[in-house]
Design a protein around this motif. Structure first.
Motif, PDB file in Angstrom:
ATOM      1  N   PHE A 291       0.510   3.820   0.454  1.00 54.75           N
ATOM      2  CA  PHE A 291       0.946   2.089   0.625  1.00 54.75           C
ATOM      3  C   PHE A 291       0.243   2.416   1.177  1.00 54.75           C
ATOM      4  N   LEU A 292      -1.043   0.629   0.551  1.00 52.68           N
ATOM      5  CA  LEU A 292      -1.690   0.383   1.810  1.00 52.68           C
ATOM      6  C   LEU A 292      -0.947  -1.021   1.772  1.00 52.68           C
ATOM      7  N   THR A 293      -2.133  -1.880   2.897  1.00 50.12           N
ATOM      8  CA  THR A 293      -1.767  -2.953   2.936  1.00 50.12           C
ATOM      9  C   THR A 293      -3.460  -3.850   3.704  1.00 50.12           C
ATOM     10  N   GLY A 294      -3.295  -4.889   3.478  1.00 54.91           N
ATOM     11  CA  GLY A 294      -4.338  -5.545   4.503  1.00 54.91           C
ATOM     12  C   GLY A 294      -4.642  -6.653   4.312  1.00 54.91           C
ATOM     13  N   PRO A 295      -6.045  -7.100   4.446  1.00 54.95           N
ATOM     14  CA  PRO A 295      -5.686  -8.797   4.453  1.00 54.95           C
ATOM     15  C   PRO A 295      -6.258  -9.111   2.439  1.00 54.95           C
ATOM     16  N   ALA A 296      -6.186  -8.653   1.752  1.00 51.09           N
ATOM     17  CA  ALA A 296      -6.157  -8.673   0.149  1.00 51.09           C
ATOM     18  C   ALA A 296      -4.513  -8.921   0.155  1.00 51.09           C
ATOM     19  N   GLY A 297      -3.869  -8.069   0.593  1.00 51.96           N
ATOM     20  CA  GLY A 297      -2.343  -7.897  -0.073  1.00 51.96           C
ATOM     21  C   GLY A 297      -2.250  -6.533   0.425  1.00 51.96           C
ATOM     22  N   TYR A 298      -1.272  -5.867  -1.341  1.00 49.18           N
ATOM     23  CA  TYR A 298      -0.509  -4.610  -0.908  1.00 49.18           C
ATOM     24  C   TYR A 298      -0.359  -3.583  -1.911  1.00 49.18           C
ATOM     25  N   ASP A 299      -0.823  -2.399  -1.959  1.00 47.94           N
ATOM     26  CA  ASP A 299      -0.556  -1.733  -3.273  1.00 47.94           C
ATOM     27  C   ASP A 299      -0.139  -0.130  -3.167  1.00 47.94           C
ATOM     28  N   THR A 300       1.026  -0.609  -3.755  1.00 50.26           N
ATOM     29  CA  THR A 300       2.022   1.155  -3.800  1.00 50.26           C
ATOM     30  C   THR A 300       2.317   1.713  -4.648  1.00 50.26           C
ATOM     31  N   ALA A 301       2.170   2.668  -5.208  1.00 50.31           N
ATOM     32  CA  ALA A 301       3.177   3.809  -6.312  1.00 50.31           C
ATOM     33  C   ALA A 301       4.127   4.106  -5.922  1.00 50.31           C
ATOM     34  N   PHE A 302       5.614   4.302  -6.656  1.00 44.93           N
ATOM     35  CA  PHE A 302       6.074   4.736  -6.872  1.00 44.93           C
ATOM     36  C   PHE A 302       7.259   5.870  -8.202  1.00 44.93           C
TER      37      PHE A 302
ATOM     38  N   LEU B 255       2.076   1.484 -10.847  1.00 50.10           N
ATOM     39  CA  LEU B 255       2.063   1.440  -9.387  1.00 50.10           C
ATOM     40  C   LEU B 255       2.301  -0.575  -8.693  1.00 50.10           C
ATOM     41  N   LEU B 256       2.574  -1.262  -8.185  1.00 44.73           N
ATOM     42  CA  LEU B 256       3.140  -2.501  -7.610  1.00 44.73           C
ATOM     43  C   LEU B 256       2.232  -2.810  -6.641  1.00 44.73           C
ATOM     44  N   SER B 257       1.185  -3.508  -7.174  1.00 44.62           N
ATOM     45  CA  SER B 257       0.201  -4.673  -6.505  1.00 44.62           C
ATOM     46  C   SER B 257       1.071  -6.006  -6.648  1.00 44.62           C
ATOM     47  N   GLY B 258       0.582  -6.285  -4.554  1.00 45.84           N
ATOM     48  CA  GLY B 258       0.682  -7.702  -4.187  1.00 45.84           C
ATOM     49  C   GLY B 258      -0.087  -8.332  -4.119  1.00 45.84           C
ATOM     50  N   LEU B 259      -0.982  -9.060  -4.731  1.00 48.26           N
ATOM     51  CA  LEU B 259      -1.657  -9.721  -5.104  1.00 48.26           C
ATOM     52  C   LEU B 259      -2.756 -11.340  -4.206  1.00 48.26           C
ATOM     53  N   GLY B 260      -3.338 -10.807  -2.645  1.00 49.62           N
ATOM     54  CA  GLY B 260      -3.694 -11.825  -2.085  1.00 49.62           C
ATOM     55  C   GLY B 260      -4.618 -13.162  -2.928  1.00 49.62           C
TER      56      GLY B 260
ATOM     57  N   VAL C 129       1.849  -7.688  -9.850  1.00 51.58           N
ATOM     58  CA  VAL C 129       1.724  -6.869 -11.235  1.00 51.58           C
ATOM     59  C   VAL C 129       2.544  -5.389 -10.505  1.00 51.58           C
ATOM     60  N   ALA C 130       3.219  -5.133 -11.187  1.00 53.79           N
ATOM     61  CA  ALA C 130       4.022  -3.991 -11.828  1.00 53.79           C
ATOM     62  C   ALA C 130       2.978  -2.623 -12.975  1.00 53.79           C
ATOM     63  N   ALA C 131       2.452  -1.936 -13.340  1.00 53.45           N
ATOM     64  CA  ALA C 131       1.994  -1.006 -14.315  1.00 53.45           C
ATOM     65  C   ALA C 131       2.020   0.389 -14.374  1.00 53.45           C
ATOM     66  N   ILE C 132       2.323   0.719 -16.013  1.00 52.14           N
ATOM     67  CA  ILE C 132       2.354   2.647 -16.066  1.00 52.14           C
ATOM     68  C   ILE C 132       1.544   2.372 -16.916  1.00 52.14           C
TER      69      ILE C 132
END
Length: 586
Positions: free
Chosen positions: A116-127, A149-154, A201-204
């Motif tokens: 679970f990674l967050t920062g100035p460019a948004g976040y990325d995580t996996a479930f 893999l789920l990403s919220g893209l700033g 974006v959610a990806a598999i």
């Protein structure tokens, strides 16, 4: 409504190549509607959006550390309201108990990973989801966990290469996610939508094939994705001023190197593209300021498949199974002279050679024809041989390091190591391959590990599904986020810039019409010099007349030889002499 500002990252190049030969990426920056995000909270409470999200972050922090560092609203398959009520009913829980309790509030049987990674460019995580444990998937035989893999893209990258696919609207999800689109690209099924001005974006990872026990098909992945998207809820994030992209100072050293040369990006070994007349991707973009991924210099970026000891990526060799050291052979695609010796001088010599779009059967949208290698092969400083008679390099002699501060994504037993980078100027992920998975496990190179630039990740290997499954090298590739998620881009010029900083000198580009420097070569390191007689190294040679020359196809030579044999046969028959039959060696 999403608005974006297109930013050209200007590179500060000191007295080097013209600006068009090395450039920065173009990035679109999201303008986030935090008022709309705050209004959608079930338990909004009084105060500003910043105050509402601060309360939310305080709750979610126990389950998702660092959630407040996200500059975009964070959507997760997590019952944040139920978890808040549980905390109220059971006050004073220690942090480990709170995290354990949070697992019970994951929705639809999805399980959080340590990534679970967050920062100035948004976040990325996996479930992860184990299909056998989830109702509705009993007909699917795939036993491994399915990872989303789920990403919220700033910020998203705008690419100069071939157009990205347009995707298709997902009618069944339009009510909850207006405008959501489905893409099948580079072996991932992706669902992309916009909310609060942010691209999510959610990806598999999946295969577009018939169902098998060890393969997740993309149609099966669609069912998992539908389940995942329907349980997403707003769980955190911190409102901030409109994000601006910092200019990355990718300055080049003033001093010119006497040794380091590199072929232009996209200039593959002749005839080694997807098809005979298909070349590479001439991408001069430096996507990030990275530390070179090998600890020590020199290093040699070139092809593993179409150089000495290479298998020609199964396109055919003049000798089907060479076994003797220094045995000559060539790849049928170009007839270029090679020898069966992994330590051959031209393997450990400048100039560098781009092989991003080299002949491989991997999907790469930025390559002509849509298939290629995905990344760049890099040989380390030297080849270590067991003795003088050996034709293969010994693995694990050189160190691999983190190219930037970042977060590791890797499940145990997996060969690939992903490093995610999230800064005000950069949102990329890079992948390292061919190190030993068991050693990576022992060293703790797994999801959730924070590394700093230059930290040891592992050692260069030849692991590819098994020990000695490939040549001795590091595979390094790079992906950037776009409107449809993460896509492969050519890392070649990013590596050129990183290598120049490592050696403290600027390289010389060898263009298509330029003469090619002679092979210098570095001698191998011999572990047991007395083990067998020495094998003389070949003297420096020119492997090609120029970068543009395409060697004559080997088939033409075979045809000429065939005619000569036919004439000899006819002549012998006239004289009444028996003709020896050639036996084909398997």
């Amino acid at each position: 409504m999403k608005r974006a500002v297109l930013v050209g990252l200007v590179l500060l190049i000191a007295g080097a190549a013209p600006a068009e030969e090395m450039k920065g990426p173009q990035i679109s920056v999201a303008r986030i509607d935090w008022d709309a995000a705050s209004a959608s909270l079930a338990e909004r409470g009084p105060g500003t959006p910043a105050e509402s999200f601060a309360r939310l972050n305080a709750i979610a922090e126990a389950a998702f550390p660092g959630i407040a560092n996200s500059t975009v609203p964070v959507l997760l398959p997590f019952d944040i309201d139920g978890f808040a009520k549980d905390l109220t009913a059971n006050p004073g829980q220690p942090p480990d108990k709170m995290a354990e309790s949070a697992d019970r509030f994951m929705r639809a049987d999805f399980q959080a990973t340590k990534f679970f990674l967050t920062g100035p460019a948004g976040y990325d995580t996996a479930f992860g989801l184990v299909l056998a444990n989830a109702p509705g998937f009993s007909d699917i035989r795939y036993a491994e966990p399915v990872y989303v893999l789920l990403s919220g893209l700033g910020m998203t990258y705008q690419l100069d290469g071939p157009s990205l696919p347009g995707g298709e609207l997902v009618k069944s999800l339009q009510r909850d996610f207006p405008g959501i689109r489905r893409y099948l690209h580079e072996s991932y099924i992706r669902y992309s939508f916009e909310r609060y001005g942010v691209t999510y974006v959610a990806a598999i990872y999946c295969r577009d094939t018939r169902p098998r026990a060890k393969i997740l098909t993309c149609r099966q992945a669609d069912r998992v994705m539908d389940r995942f998207l329907r349980v997403l809820k707003l769980a955190g994030g911190t409102p901030a001023a409109n994000h601006t992209v910092d200019v990355v100072p990718l300055d080049r050293p003033k001093e010119e190197s006497k040794d380091f040369t590199y072929f232009s990006p996209g200039l593959l070994i002749p005839n080694t593209g997807l098809k005979k007349d298909t070349g590479g991707r001439a991408d001069y973009t430096v996507y990030a300021r990275l530390r070179f991924p090998l600890k020590d210099k020199p290093a040699f970026a070139n092809s593993q498949s179409f150089n000495n000891w290479g298998d020609c990526d199964f396109t055919g060799r003049s000798v089907r199974n060479p076994r003797r050291k220094d045995q000559p052979y060539s790849c049928n695609v170009n007839g270029r002279p090679l020898v069966f010796n992994e330590s051959a001088p031209s393997n450990y010599s400048y100039p560098w050679r781009d092989n991003f779009c080299e002949h491989r059967r991997f999907f790469v949208g930025q390559c002509p024809g849509g298939e290629g290698h995905q990344g760049q092969d890099i040989r380390p400083s030297s080849c270590t041989l067991f003795n003088h008679g050996a034709d293969r390099c010994q693995p694990y002699q050189h160190e691999v390091v983190a190219a930037h501060d970042g977060f590791i994504l890797r499940a145990r037993k997996q060969e690939a190591v992903y490093l995610f980078i999230n800064t005000p100027s950069t949102h990329v992920r890079v992948r390292y391959m061919h190190m030993n998975p068991n050693q990576l496990d022992a060293d703790g190179i797994v999801s959730g590990k924070l590394v700093h630039e230059g930290d040891l990740i592992g050692k260069v290997g030849n692991y590819n599904n098994r020990e000695r499954g490939t040549t001795y090298h590091l595979h390094f590739d790079m992906q950037v986020p776009t409107k449809l998620g993460w896509v492969f881009v050519n890392p070649y010029m990013t590596l050129v810039a990183a290598y120049e900083r490592l050696i403290g000198a600027r390289g010389t580009e060898v263009k298509e019409s330029d003469p090619v420097p002679a092979v210098a070569g570095l001698p191998p390191v011999i572990l047991h010099p007395s083990g067998s007689p020495a094998v003389a190294l070949a003297p420096p040679v020119h492997t090609e007349e120029s970068a543009a020359v395409r060697a004559k196809p080997h088939k033409a030579k075979a045809k000429a030889k065939g005619k000569a044999k036919a004439k000899a046969k006819a002549k012998s028959q006239k004289k009444g002499k028996p003709v020896k039959k050639n036996r084909r060696r398997g």
